[in-house]
Enzyme design. Structure first.
Site, PDB file in Angstrom:
ATOM      1  CG  ASP A   1      48.714  41.462  38.847  1.00 24.32           C
ATOM      2  OD1 ASP A   1      47.988  40.519  38.481  1.00 24.32           O
ATOM      3  OD2 ASP A   1      48.261  42.593  39.082  1.00 24.32           O
ATOM      4  CB  SER A   2      47.706  42.132  34.408  1.00 25.55           C
ATOM      5  OG  SER A   2      46.802  42.322  35.471  1.00 25.55           O
TER       6      SER A   2
ATOM      7  CB  CYS B   1      48.270  37.561  37.633  1.00 27.65           C
ATOM      8  SG  CYS B   1      46.982  37.917  36.425  1.00 27.65           S
TER       9      CYS B   1
ATOM     10  CD  GLU C   1      45.674  48.677  37.545  1.00 26.47           C
ATOM     11  OE1 GLU C   1      46.442  49.605  37.255  1.00 26.47           O
ATOM     12  OE2 GLU C   1      46.073  47.569  37.987  1.00 26.47           O
TER      13      GLU C   1
ATOM     14  CB  CYS D   1      40.915  39.276  40.942  1.00 21.39           C
ATOM     15  SG  CYS D   1      41.677  40.663  40.086  1.00 21.39           S
TER      16      CYS D   1
ATOM     17  CG  HIS E   1      43.658  44.442  40.369  1.00 17.04           C
ATOM     18  ND1 HIS E   1      44.424  43.545  39.672  1.00 17.04           N
ATOM     19  CD2 HIS E   1      43.979  45.667  39.880  1.00 17.04           C
ATOM     20  CE1 HIS E   1      45.183  44.201  38.795  1.00 17.04           C
ATOM     21  NE2 HIS E   1      44.925  45.493  38.908  1.00 17.04           N
TER      22      HIS E   1
END
Ligand code: DGL
Length: 263
Positions: free
Chosen positions: A9-10, A72, A150, A182, A184
């Protein structure tokens, strides 16, 4: 020698997938790559995301992994339809996510939340329409959610306010099946449920990928490992902040090794 399952993932988001897989496959080893140094991917062009993705695929291939999971959604949109990378099975989240949403929806109305890159690609909309032409799709880019995650702003009134703004259309039109497009977003699931109510059907990448992986074992494409396993987390930039959040997010699963790597 034990071979790990590669996953990338990023940033932190893919850890929501790693956690689900680590629980479901307790003897497998995992090698996770989080491209923190270049996060976010969601506001970048498909060409740049693909270039970064290929570097990561090479990195994971060099770790001798037995499968690679693109945890991702933004990166998945630029590897659509590619199921092998240099002989290694490659799992993408879009098609199985779309299929899971269709299976769970009772009214053929599906909302997709994602980064700007994911929404701009229309990968989910096109796949949903291909699999079920009668389905009504609404897509919503939520670019502020990744930075909030994040920053660890979970169960937070600011996060809730941002979600209310992004989801107002979805709520007005009574969409009750929502693809969290996503990785996240599962981190702020409680904030999403506060806004959408607990009757909403949320489709999460972790569950979808666990099913995909199970299918690979059933089809004998992959062989299950036995014995002690390793969960290795590699990131392209290491900060105390990341380290704290990564351990929090993975609990009760523990990370065996957290290291900074150069791609
Ligand atoms: N977690 C990534 C995804 O699933 C995106 C985060 C980012 O914008 O880098 O799309």
């Amino acid at each position: 020698m034990k071979k790990a399952i590669g996953i990338f993932d990023s940033g932190l988001g893919g850890l929501t997938v790693l956690k689900v897989l680590a629980k479901k496959f307790p003897n497998e080893s995992f090698c996770y790559l989080g491209d923190i140094a270049r996060l976010p991917y969601g506001n970048k062009s498909p060409e740049t995301i693909r270039r970064y993705g290929l570097q990561i695929l090479d990195f994971l291939k060099n770790q001798n992994v037995k499968a690679i999971i693109i945890a991702c959604n933004s990166a998945s949109t630029v590897f659509l339809g590619e199921s092998v990378y240099e002989g290694i099975p490659l799992l993408n989240v879009i098609e199985p996510g779309a299929a899971a949403a269709i299976a769970i929806s009772e009214d053929n109305k599906i909302a997709v939340l994602g980064t700007s890159a994911t929404i701009r690609s229309h990968a989910y909309r096109d796949t949903l329409k291909r699999l079920a032409p009668e389905v009504e799709v609404i897509e919503q880019a939520c670019p502020l959610l990744v930075p909030l995650v994040e920053e660890g702003m979970v169960d937070d009134s600011i996060t809730e306010l941002v979600i209310r703004r992004y989801l107002s259309d979805i709520q007005k039109k009574n969409f009750t099946t929502v693809i969290l497009g996503c990785t996240h977003y599962p981190v702020i699931k409680s904030d999403l449920i506060k806004v959408l109510g607990d009757k909403v059907n949320l489709v999460e990448s972790g569950d979808v990928l666990a099913e995909q992986l199970s299918a690979l074992y059933q089809d004998n494409v992959l062989v299950k490992d036995v014995g002690t396993r390793q969960i290795r987390v590699c990131i392209t930039d290491l900060t105390d902040h990341f380290e704290r959040l990564a351990h929090q997010l993975m609990a009760p699963e523990s990370i065996s090794d957290l290291e900074r790597v150069v791609l």
